[in-house]
Scaffold this active site. Structure first.
Site, PDB file in Angstrom:
ATOM      1  N   HIS A   1      25.934  76.488  88.251  1.00  0.00           N
ATOM      2  CA  HIS A   1      24.568  76.728  88.740  1.00  0.00           C
ATOM      3  C   HIS A   1      24.348  78.233  88.895  1.00  0.00           C
ATOM      4  O   HIS A   1      25.286  78.972  89.247  1.00  0.00           O
ATOM      5  CB  HIS A   1      24.366  76.016  90.082  1.00  0.00           C
ATOM      6  CG  HIS A   1      22.933  76.043  90.512  1.00  0.00           C
ATOM      7  ND1 HIS A   1      22.400  77.105  91.197  1.00  0.00           N
ATOM      8  CD2 HIS A   1      21.918  75.162  90.307  1.00  0.00           C
ATOM      9  CE1 HIS A   1      21.112  76.862  91.417  1.00  0.00           C
ATOM     10  NE2 HIS A   1      20.799  75.696  90.884  1.00  0.00           N
TER      11      HIS A   1
ATOM     12  N   GLU B   1      18.180  75.567  82.803  1.00  0.00           N
ATOM     13  CA  GLU B   1      17.492  76.093  83.980  1.00  0.00           C
ATOM     14  C   GLU B   1      17.172  77.559  83.748  1.00  0.00           C
ATOM     15  O   GLU B   1      18.048  78.419  83.943  1.00  0.00           O
ATOM     16  CB  GLU B   1      18.393  75.991  85.219  1.00  0.00           C
ATOM     17  CG  GLU B   1      18.597  74.608  85.734  1.00  0.00           C
ATOM     18  CD  GLU B   1      18.809  74.595  87.244  1.00  0.00           C
ATOM     19  OE1 GLU B   1      18.116  73.829  87.905  1.00  0.00           O
ATOM     20  OE2 GLU B   1      19.640  75.343  87.749  1.00  0.00           O
TER      21      GLU B   1
HETATM   22  C1  PEP Z   1      17.855  74.523  91.144  1.00  0.00           C
HETATM   23  O1  PEP Z   1      18.104  75.531  91.806  1.00  0.00           O
HETATM   24  O2  PEP Z   1      18.753  73.898  90.547  1.00  0.00           O
HETATM   25  C2  PEP Z   1      16.482  74.055  91.056  1.00  0.00           C
HETATM   26  C3  PEP Z   1      16.131  73.316  90.039  1.00  0.00           C
HETATM   27  O3  PEP Z   1      15.688  74.418  92.073  1.00  0.00           O
HETATM   28  P1  PEP Z   1      14.112  74.176  92.199  1.00  0.00           P
HETATM   29  O4  PEP Z   1      13.814  72.759  91.763  1.00  0.00           O
HETATM   30  O5  PEP Z   1      13.822  74.396  93.636  1.00  0.00           O
HETATM   31  O6  PEP Z   1      13.468  75.175  91.304  1.00  0.00           O
END
Ligand code: PEP
EC number: 5.3.1.1
Length: 247
Positions: free
Chosen positions: A92, A162
């Site tokens: 992450h 992400e």
């Molecule tokens: C994350 O940090 O993995 C994430 C998806 O956070 P958020 O949904 O708050 O953007």
């Protein structure tokens, strides 16, 4: 490929009573068909939540790749499995940013989690919006973190795109346009096909993470084609999280 909604509670809530109550209020809104909902609480709550969990599966937010020994503060893959975990989030962006984790270490963790029979939920993504070399960045990350993963094990990996600039807690975060997310989804699929062949690549789930809520979840599924989500902030609000699962 399977579809997942994975809740990353991060370092929340701040005590066990609240954690139990949050899990219970999420499960009230789920049916037995919502099988691939995975809750990743702080690791200290895992054993207690295992006693009450019913419809969801449990995951951790990190693991160490060594089996045991002098690694102060770390928790092994085997210990997590023993505590009732089926999934482990790895790589992450907050682990990378605050704890200096790099792709090589993430790769060792991926291999250790796969060897244990649990499923790694592996994150990758670029730091800046409109990074010119986004293709190169993602290719390098993907190649390193999946290095040594056997073709037949690939279906057990859950990949999460992400874009760090789109995570809700990143300062000045901005939403990733569903069309841009689609471009990345197709790019990642193509890379997996090139490396592992169509049959194996088609089995891997690719999720999206970054400010997903009830308002935009449908777009990322329908327009961007992702196979589910990793949800941060919205996973702490049970009503909103249930809406995302239903979408
Ligand atoms: C994350 O940090 O993995 C994430 C998806 O956070 P958020 O949904 O708050 O953007």
């Amino acid at each position: 490929m399977e579809k997942y909604i994975i809740a990353n509670w991060k370092m929340n809530p701040d005590d066990l009573v609240k954690a139990k109550s949050l899990l219970a209020s999420v499960e009230i809104g789920l049916t037995d068909n919502d099988k691939k909902v995975v809750i990743c609480p702080p690791v200290i709550f895992l054993r207690d939540l295992r006693q009450i969990v019913n419809k969801c599966q449990l995951g951790a937010q990190n693991a160490y790749f060594e089996k045991q020994g002098a690694f102060t503060g770390e928790i092994s893959v085997g210990m997590l499995k023993d505590a009732g975990c089926d999934y482990v989030i790895l790589g992450h962006s907050e682990r990378r940013q605050y704890f200096g984790e790099a792709d090589g270490a993430v790769n060792k963790k991926v291999l250790a989690v796969l060897a244990s029979g649990m499923r790694p939920v592996v994150c990758l993504g670029e730091q800046e919006r409109q990074a010119e070399n986004i293709g190169e960045i993602l290719k390098k990350q993907l190649t390193t973190i999946l290095s040594g993963v056997a073709k037949q094990k690939l279906k057990e990996v859950v990949l999460v795109y992400e874009p760090i600039w789109a995570i809700s807690t990143t300062p000045n975060s901005q939403p990733c346009l569903p069309d841009d997310a689609l471009t990345v989804y197709l790019f990642l699929r193509k890379m997996l096909i090139q490396t592992y062949g169509q049959g194996a690549a088609d089995k891997i789930s690719i999720l999206y993470g970054g400010s997903v809520g009830a308002k935009n979840a449908a777009d990322y599924i329908q327009i961007s084609q992702f196979n589910g989500f990793l949800v941060g902030s919205a996973s702490l609000k049970s009503e909103e999280f249930i809406k995302i699962v239903k979408i």
